[in-house]
Scaffold this motif. Structure first.
Motif, mmCIF file in Angstrom:
data_model
loop_
_atom_site.group_PDB
_atom_site.id
_atom_site.type_symbol
_atom_site.label_atom_id
_atom_site.label_comp_id
_atom_site.label_asym_id
_atom_site.label_seq_id
_atom_site.Cartn_x
_atom_site.Cartn_y
_atom_site.Cartn_z
ATOM 1 N N ASP A 116 0.858 -1.411 -0.084
ATOM 2 C CA ASP A 116 0.055 -0.084 0.006
ATOM 3 C C ASP A 116 1.042 1.241 0.038
ATOM 4 O OD1 ASP A 116 -2.362 -1.465 -0.301
ATOM 5 O OD2 ASP A 116 -2.592 -1.318 2.118
ATOM 6 N N GLN A 120 0.550 3.769 -2.893
ATOM 7 C CA GLN A 120 -0.213 4.538 -2.407
ATOM 8 C C GLN A 120 -1.563 4.199 -2.467
ATOM 9 O OE1 GLN A 120 1.943 6.589 -5.143
ATOM 10 N NE2 GLN A 120 3.481 5.641 -3.656
ATOM 11 N N LYS A 121 -2.052 3.177 -1.822
ATOM 12 C CA LYS A 121 -3.537 2.647 -1.968
ATOM 13 C C LYS A 121 -3.647 2.612 -0.422
ATOM 14 C CE LYS A 121 -3.797 1.790 -6.201
ATOM 15 N NZ LYS A 121 -4.476 2.824 -7.289
ATOM 16 N N MET A 125 -4.415 6.242 -0.137
ATOM 17 C CA MET A 125 -5.151 6.913 -1.282
ATOM 18 C C MET A 125 -5.726 8.303 -1.315
ATOM 19 S SD MET A 125 -7.519 4.745 -4.145
ATOM 20 C CE MET A 125 -8.538 4.085 -2.818
ATOM 21 N N GLU A 129 -4.979 11.998 -2.971
ATOM 22 C CA GLU A 129 -5.761 12.857 -3.736
ATOM 23 C C GLU A 129 -6.044 14.229 -3.109
ATOM 24 O OE1 GLU A 129 -9.163 10.093 -4.005
ATOM 25 O OE2 GLU A 129 -8.014 8.868 -5.251
#
Length: 163
Positions: A116, A120-121, A125, A129
């Protein structure tokens, strides 16, 4: 005569010595009172010179020039990457600077999956953003690159079994 000239242009070893062995990069609200304090105390007790920001930054504060100086003046860094790490532009700025300076980075994946971090999950995430919308794509790309690289380093994964 040659010996005197050589000593005049060769800096002494003490002038080349860095002030810190390790710079700790961490998200205070996630880790300051637990793993960061424990790690700092363990390293310090072994005679390792550790830099830890003990004042924490608030929203809207400028990153202290002393933090960037401490990164420059450290041999290595330990990045304690936690679920809220990417919600702090300062943590990401530290990480990008550490990476760009080519410092040795030892990642600690604190309650996060390294994949992750790398992609970048998960918990990162939405934070990325938001930061991209707030600070622009150029800065976000720099921070994403650092997270991707550090997420790809074999580090220590904390999963609650050790404390």
């Amino acid at each position: 005569m040659e010996e005197i000239e050589q000593n005049a242009i060769t800096p002494s070893l003490t002038s080349l010595r860095l002030n810190y062995d390790v710079f700790l990069s961490f998200r205070g609200e996630d880790t300051r009172e637990n793993i960061t304090n424990n790690l700092y105390n363990a390293l310090y007790s072994q005679g390792i010179r550790v830099f830890r920001d003990s004042e924490g930054l608030s929203q809207g504060d400028e990153i202290a020039p002393g933090l960037m100086e401490a990164i420059n003046d450290s041999a290595a860094a330990i990045a304690i990457i936690s679920p809220k790490y990417a919600s702090s532009r300062w943590c990401l700025e530290e990480l990008a600077t550490i990476y760009e300076l080519g410092k040795l980075v030892l990642p600690v994946f604190y309650r996060v999956d390294p994949s992750d971090v790398r992609r970048q999950k998960g918990p990162f995430m939405v934070d990325f953003e938001n930061l991209e919308a707030r600070f622009g794509v150029e800065k976000a790309v720099r921070w994403r690159n650092a997270m991707e690289r550090v997420g790809g380093i074999s580090g220590w994964v904390y999963d609650n079994r050790y404390y």
